[in-house]
Scaffold this active site. Structure first.
Site, PDB file in Angstrom:
ATOM      1  N   SER A 143       0.787  -1.241   0.000  1.00 34.56           N
ATOM      2  CA  SER A 143       0.000   0.000   0.000  1.00 34.56           C
ATOM      3  C   SER A 143       0.817   1.288   0.000  1.00 34.56           C
ATOM      4  CB  SER A 143      -0.969   0.022   1.189  1.00 34.56           C
ATOM      5  OG  SER A 143      -2.011  -0.876   0.944  1.00 34.56           O
ATOM      6  N   ALA A 178       6.296  -0.874   3.573  1.00 30.47           N
ATOM      7  CA  ALA A 178       5.285  -1.232   4.585  1.00 30.47           C
ATOM      8  C   ALA A 178       5.913  -1.657   5.901  1.00 30.47           C
ATOM      9  CB  ALA A 178       4.407  -2.369   4.061  1.00 30.47           C
ATOM     10  N   CYS A 179       7.161  -2.151   5.830  1.00 33.79           N
ATOM     11  CA  CYS A 179       7.711  -2.842   7.005  1.00 33.79           C
ATOM     12  C   CYS A 179       8.944  -2.162   7.571  1.00 33.79           C
ATOM     13  CB  CYS A 179       8.138  -4.255   6.622  1.00 33.79           C
ATOM     14  SG  CYS A 179       6.880  -5.159   5.757  1.00 33.79           S
ATOM     15  N   GLY A 195       4.428   0.309   8.922  1.00 35.00           N
ATOM     16  CA  GLY A 195       4.146  -0.348  10.196  1.00 35.00           C
ATOM     17  C   GLY A 195       5.465  -0.672  10.881  1.00 35.00           C
ATOM     18  N   ASN A 201       8.236  -7.197  11.475  1.00 37.63           N
ATOM     19  CA  ASN A 201       7.259  -6.126  11.220  1.00 37.63           C
ATOM     20  C   ASN A 201       5.901  -6.512  11.829  1.00 37.63           C
ATOM     21  OD1 ASN A 201       6.664  -8.213   9.394  1.00 37.63           O
ATOM     22  ND2 ASN A 201       5.566  -6.759   8.116  1.00 37.63           N
ATOM     23  N   CYS A 241       2.892  -7.678  10.951  1.00 38.89           N
ATOM     24  CA  CYS A 241       2.160  -8.949  10.715  1.00 38.89           C
ATOM     25  C   CYS A 241       3.074 -10.162  10.719  1.00 38.89           C
ATOM     26  CB  CYS A 241       1.370  -8.835   9.420  1.00 38.89           C
ATOM     27  SG  CYS A 241       0.253  -7.424   9.462  1.00 38.89           S
ATOM     28  N   GLY A 242       4.369  -9.970  11.007  1.00 35.57           N
ATOM     29  CA  GLY A 242       5.266 -11.095  11.258  1.00 35.57           C
ATOM     30  C   GLY A 242       5.959 -11.674  10.046  1.00 35.57           C
ATOM     31  N   GLU A 243       5.616 -11.179   8.845  1.00 36.49           N
ATOM     32  CA  GLU A 243       6.177 -11.818   7.649  1.00 36.49           C
ATOM     33  C   GLU A 243       7.595 -11.376   7.328  1.00 36.49           C
ATOM     34  OE1 GLU A 243       3.783  -9.646   7.694  1.00 36.49           O
ATOM     35  OE2 GLU A 243       3.833  -8.230   6.033  1.00 36.49           O
ATOM     36  N   THR A 288      -1.394  -9.173   2.420  1.00 38.51           N
ATOM     37  CA  THR A 288      -2.091  -8.553   1.278  1.00 38.51           C
ATOM     38  C   THR A 288      -3.531  -8.171   1.616  1.00 38.51           C
ATOM     39  OG1 THR A 288      -2.905 -10.587   0.164  1.00 38.51           O
ATOM     40  CG2 THR A 288      -0.662  -9.919  -0.326  1.00 38.51           C
ATOM     41  N   THR A 323      -5.196  -5.387   1.928  1.00 39.34           N
ATOM     42  CA  THR A 323      -5.914  -4.463   1.054  1.00 39.34           C
ATOM     43  C   THR A 323      -5.629  -4.713  -0.417  1.00 39.34           C
ATOM     44  OG1 THR A 323      -5.531  -2.855   2.804  1.00 39.34           O
ATOM     45  CG2 THR A 323      -6.551  -2.041   0.805  1.00 39.34           C
ATOM     46  N   ILE A 324      -4.380  -5.010  -0.743  1.00 37.82           N
ATOM     47  CA  ILE A 324      -4.090  -5.135  -2.182  1.00 37.82           C
ATOM     48  C   ILE A 324      -4.792  -6.342  -2.806  1.00 37.82           C
ATOM     49  CG2 ILE A 324      -1.961  -3.764  -2.176  1.00 37.82           C
ATOM     50  CD1 ILE A 324      -0.420  -6.461  -2.357  1.00 37.82           C
TER      51      ILE A 324
END
Ligand code: CDP
Length: 559
Positions: free
Chosen positions: A56, A71-72, A100, A252, A254-256, A397, A399-400
């Site tokens: 995003s 994002a991260c 984030g 980050n 969400c952990g990914e 993902t 929103t995307i």
């Protein structure tokens, strides 16, 4: 996906002044990132065709003054007041730009420790986490969404029990996901059943905290409301691409994306459902899009406006990018492979291995053109020069995938018909297009008349909308039911095995929720964690149906 959903997301999040539709966004982003006409054309057409979407912040900020595209982020949190509040300030600056942040709070001395400068006592990591949470509350990301945070505590920190309980009541510390960073030593003791063994002695309360107390705390929390998540420190570090720069203890939100302190990472996802033609995977097309995506994401590192200098320095040193897949379950549905079958997992593993290999090859080509990442010497890449220390990640993902109209990340479809409440509080009725078309074909195929097909189709859609499953509709052929399973039809073991199949071919980590039925026991949750550890997963989230009041996706009966 209905146009109204996409429109509402575009308006709320992505359209900049003067832009009217998605095409305009693709053009702005491609022009901001492409270095020549060919690149601009490729980037534009990959995004416009929904084969590839970046995270995003890139869609929101590329080609704008803000210019922050990742994002991260992970930040360093020290133990002094000034270090802690520096991190609060950095976090606020990152949230403002749409990123984030992840923090490991383990450097902070335990609650009750002496504070020499004031003769007082320390309030401990959990109290400080609440300060970060309050700061997030008042800062919206780029004015468009609230910032997400990950709070981590190592399992060997004396305040671990307090931390595990910190989100006991739904709504507590709401802007944080929390995760416990466990290590092999702890998991080995759990596996050996050494629950009475003292794990840590709390220096201030004098309490001896046993292995069993920590393990039970984690399991109870997950059973109660899905928190904490669990991260596996040793596995993350066995796969650390740059051990020369130190070990990794933070991810980050969400952990990914496990990252070194101050690193950032831009994510991007290929929509796998767009590469299935006539019931087969078009590997040539996938290869082409993968190569373009790697160049796109590498270009983000060049063009990115980093929020603070430490992040620019750390990010440019390793140049990590996070290319992954979304629309995976949709692709499986198109190929008539069950998500919870060995064939389904094999397909995913092979496909991800291919994307991983092509990504590394493209990064190798980029290194020949522009140079390897600066911390290359001493990294796991040996003599194989690459421009990016890590290339692959599976993002949520959230929103995307809505923009692309595909299933999110590697998650199974939640329900084939449901009511969607989006972030701007509008509700939409959604029916999965493949479900609808295959249902129709299947019913006609078993000799139903057109009017029977119409009636039965409505019946099945209503049923899945109400209950989230069609497994009990025995009048539907078994071959159809076997493929069209939902997240809740799939047993936890298959969720874990799918995550493991991907993890074997992903450099960073994977955002995945292991969905469990409401009836799941604490023993089941313990089994999920042990299996995940054995399967070399780096981290996971478990969610037991109904254990939280508020979730974005809900079946109509809970509306
Ligand atoms: O789909 P989208 O690109 O918006 O994001 P995602 O794949 O759901 O999330 C990717 C990452 O974006 C998360 O792990 C967070 O690091 C960040 N994020 C955030 O900062 N704030 C949010 N509200 C959602 C995601």
């Amino acid at each position: 996906m209905t146009d109204s959903v996409v429109d509402s997301i575009l308006k709320a999040r992505y359209l900049r002044e003067g832009e009217k539709d998605y095409d305009d966004i693709c053009r702005r982003v491609a022009e901001a990132l492409g270095e020549n006409e060919d690149e601009i054309r490729d980037y534009y057409s990959e995004m416009l065709s929904l084969r590839f979407l970046p995270n995003s912040p890139t869609l929101m900020n590329a080609g704008t003054e803000l210019g922050q595209l990742s994002a991260c982020f992970t930040l360093y949190v020290g133990d002094s007041i000034s270090e802690i509040f520096d991190a609060v300030s950095w976090g606020a600056q990152i949230h403002k730009t749409g990123g984030g942040t992840g923090y490991n709070f383990s450097n902070i001395r335990p609650e009750g420790s002496p504070v020499c400068s004031t003769d007082g006592v320390a309030s401990g990591p959990v109290s400080f986490m609440k300060v970060f949470n309050a700061a997030t509350e008042v800062i919206k990301q780029g004015g468009r969404r609230r910032g997400a945070n990950m709070g981590i505590l190592n399992v060997w920190h004396p305040d671990i029990l307090n931390f595990i309980e910190s989100k006991k009541n739904e709504g507590d510390i709401a802007n944080f996901n929390i995760s416990v960073m466990v290590n092999d030593e702890f998991m080995e003791l759990v596996e050996a059943g050494e629950f009475d063994k003292v794990w840590i002695h709390h220096p201030n309360t004098g309490e001896d905290i046993t292995v069993g107390a920590v393990w039970e705390g984690i399991i109870n929390g997950i059973w109660r409301n899905g928190e904490p998540g669990v991260l596996f420190y040793d596995e993350i570090n066995r796969k650390n691409m740059t051990p020369n720069l130190g070990s990794i203890d933070t991810t980050n939100p969400c952990g990914e994306q496990p990252l070194l302190h101050f690193e950032s990472c831009v994510l991007g996802s290929l929509n796998l459902s767009k590469f299935i033609y006539k019931d087969v995977l078009d590997r040539k097309a996938l290869e082409r899009s993968t190569r373009i995506a790697v160049r796109f994401l590498d270009s983000v590192i060049e063009k990115n406006v980093f929020p603070i200098p430490q992040i620019r320095i750390a990010t440019r040193r390793t140049r990590k990018i996070g290319l992954g897949l979304m629309g995976v379950h949709d692709a499986l549905l198109m190929l008539k492979l069950a998500y919870d079958s060995p064939e389904g997992r094999d397909f995913c593993e092979e496909t991800m291995a291919f994307v991983n290999e092509i990504s590394a090859d493209e990064s190798h080509r980029l290194a020949a053109e522009k140079g390897a990442f600066p911390a290359f010497k001493g990294s796991v890449w040996g003599d194989y020069e690459v421009r990016n220390a890590a290339m692959t990640t599976i993002a949520p993902t959230g929103t995307i995938s809505l923009l692309a109209g595909c299933s999110s990340g590697i998650e199974p479809v939640f329900s084939y018909a449901y009511t969607r409440k989006d972030t701007v509080q509008k509700t939409f009725e959604m029916i999965h297009p493949l479900f609808e078309s295959e249902l129709e074909k299947t019913l006609s195929g078993i000799g139903k008349s057109p009017s029977e097909v119409k009636d039965l189709k409505r019946k099945a859609i209503n049923h899945v909308h109400e209950t989230g499953t069609i497994q009990d509709l025995l009048w539907l052929p078994e071959s159809f039911r076997r493929i069209f399973k939902t997240a809740l039809d799939i047993d936890w073991r298959s969720h874990v095995l799918m995550q493991a199949a991907f993890q074997r071919n992903v450099h960073a980590s994977i955002s995945k929720t292991i969905n469990m039925p409401e009836s799941a026991t604490k023993k089941d949750i313990a089994d999920v964690l042990l299996l995940s550890w054995h399967e070399k997963i780096k981290g996971l989230t478990i969610y037991r149906t109904g254990s939280r009041q508020s979730v974005v996706l809900e079946l109509s009966k809970r509306e």
